[in-house]
Write a protein that holds these residues in place. Structure first.
Motif, PDB file in Angstrom:
ATOM      1  N   THR A 133     -44.833  -7.938  76.615  1.00 13.74           N
ATOM      2  CA  THR A 133     -43.780  -8.638  77.420  1.00 13.74           C
ATOM      3  C   THR A 133     -42.253  -8.064  77.032  1.00 13.74           C
ATOM      4  N   VAL A 134     -41.554  -8.334  78.068  1.00 13.02           N
ATOM      5  CA  VAL A 134     -40.229  -7.887  77.715  1.00 13.02           C
ATOM      6  C   VAL A 134     -39.466  -9.389  77.887  1.00 13.02           C
ATOM      7  N   TRP A 135     -39.838 -10.495  78.249  1.00 15.12           N
ATOM      8  CA  TRP A 135     -39.326 -11.632  78.490  1.00 15.12           C
ATOM      9  C   TRP A 135     -40.036 -12.929  77.812  1.00 15.12           C
ATOM     10  N   THR A 136     -39.423 -13.315  77.112  1.00 15.65           N
ATOM     11  CA  THR A 136     -40.138 -14.344  75.956  1.00 15.65           C
ATOM     12  C   THR A 136     -39.589 -15.808  76.126  1.00 15.65           C
ATOM     13  N   GLU A 190     -46.212 -17.962  73.036  1.00 18.69           N
ATOM     14  CA  GLU A 190     -46.518 -16.765  72.226  1.00 18.69           C
ATOM     15  C   GLU A 190     -48.275 -16.389  72.463  1.00 18.69           C
ATOM     16  N   SER A 206     -46.837 -11.467  70.788  1.00 12.16           N
ATOM     17  CA  SER A 206     -45.934 -11.274  71.771  1.00 12.16           C
ATOM     18  C   SER A 206     -44.488 -10.975  71.683  1.00 12.16           C
ATOM     19  N   TYR A 207     -44.273 -12.001  70.999  1.00 11.91           N
ATOM     20  CA  TYR A 207     -42.669 -12.182  70.383  1.00 11.91           C
ATOM     21  C   TYR A 207     -42.306 -10.884  69.837  1.00 11.91           C
ATOM     22  N   GLU A 244     -41.536  -7.712  72.080  1.00 15.48           N
ATOM     23  CA  GLU A 244     -40.524  -7.900  73.197  1.00 15.48           C
ATOM     24  C   GLU A 244     -39.569  -6.702  72.921  1.00 15.48           C
ATOM     25  N   ARG A 258     -38.492  -3.567  75.191  1.00 19.10           N
ATOM     26  CA  ARG A 258     -37.189  -3.665  75.876  1.00 19.10           C
ATOM     27  C   ARG A 258     -36.522  -2.454  75.667  1.00 19.10           C
TER      28      ARG A 258
END
Length: 340
Positions: free
Chosen positions: A211-214, A219, A241-242, A245, A249
């Protein structure tokens, strides 16, 4: 459009083939397994993918395309012949073939694509730029005088184009896409945990928890196996996932910068249309979690995924035969050669 017209999304990671009246008939990895001793092709596509990282030293598993263009012509030809035999077993009627290519492809690279596809068994070959094919495949009306901006993120390249009245107004292409995202995950795991994971494992991590948006998102975690670089022994680690990021990104910033550059070149008259229509995202890389939210917040244009982002380019490539003679600005180029 004839019944045996074929559209090919010849991607760095995956090849998709569309046939008129049948839809998508093939979707397999762009991978070939070769015997180094005699140069014989051992496996292609799905079968070759299962051999990645598991072969003896005299068997080479290769991706014949790099950054959206052909890097090994002979292997690509063998791969396409194999795919053609699967979807078009008749050798009597050779098909017209349209292939999508990156927006920044050079004349030499274009000619190599044409020659390779012709040698693989095509009657005539046409080329169409990926963002145009993506817009057609997503059902956008590219003939109207309103601005449409398309972002196609494949395995090797990300292509951006503003379209209006059957023409490309401005465009850009960057060699940053799904494969670079996988590489970023491999680097992060290696530097943080001192564990080496394979590319296929990194791809699974990207698809499941990348992901690029947390912000405001729960999580997600995944357990992966790799090799400890100190002990040389197998090791399990849990990734979040955190923590992924930021590494992802950093890679995505190149796409956003290219998108901002294209918007700066866009005529003011089209900006209002683009703001109304939003940004159309296609390609497997565009499915990265949170990418639409990140682009919307940074570029101030509502980004949204196409209904079928993975197959949109292949569908548009197949349907592009309907636009022959109508498209401008080099959308479709073709060869006048005939198969001998």
């Amino acid at each position: 459009m004839f019944a045996n017209d074929i559209g090919i999304d010849l991607g760095t990671a995956t090849t998709l083939i569309y046939i008129a009246g049948k839809g998508i008939v093939l979707r397999e990895p762009s991978i070939v397994a070769m015997d180094e001793r005699n140069g014989q092709v051992l496996a292609v596509g799905d079968e070759a993918y299962t051999m990645l990282g598991k072969t003896a030293s005299d068997i080479r598993v290769v991706r014949p395309l790099e950054d959206g263009v052909i890097s090994d012509y002979e292997v690509t030809e063998q791969m396409l012949k194999h795919f053609f035999a699967k979807v078009n077993p008749s050798r009597v009627f050779k098909p017209r073939v349209c292939v999508c290519v990156p927006s920044a492809i050079t004349e030499v690279e274009s000619r190599s694509v044409i020659d390779t596809v012709m040698s693989s068994g095509a009657r005539n070959v046409y080329l169409i730029e990926e963002p145009v094919a993506a817009a057609i495949g997503a059902g956008m009306d590219i003939t109207r005088p309103g601005g449409i901006v398309v972002l196609d993120i494949g395995g090797g390249t990300s292509d951006i184009a503003v379209l209006s009245l059957n023409g490309i107004v401005c465009k850009s292409s960057v060699k940053m896409a799904g494969n670079k995202m996988n590489a970023a995950i491999v680097r992060y795991v290696r530097s943080t945990y001192n564990v080496l994971i394979g590319d296929s494992t990194a791809d699974r991590v990207k698809r499941e928890i990348g992901t690029v948006w947390t912000e405001g998102q729960p999580e997600k975690v995944i357990e992966v196996k790799g090799r400890n670089l100190v002990t040389g022994l197998p090791q399990k680690i849990t990734l979040s996932s955190y923590e992924l990021e930021m590494p992802l990104r950093i890679e995505v910033e190149r796409i956003i910068s290219a998108l901002q550059s294209v918007m700066e070149q866009t005529p003011p008259e089209l900006v209002a249309d683009i703001e109304k229509n939003g940004l159309l995202m296609t390609g497997g890389g565009a499915m990265l979690d949170g990418l639409d939210k990140l682009i919307t917040s940074r570029v101030r244009i509502r980004a949204h995924l196409a209904e079928n982002p993975i197959e949109a380019v292949a569908i548009g490539t197949g349907k592009s035969f309907e636009y022959l003679g109508k498209l401008y600005d080099g959308f479709v180029s073709y060869t006048n050669y005939s198969s001998r």
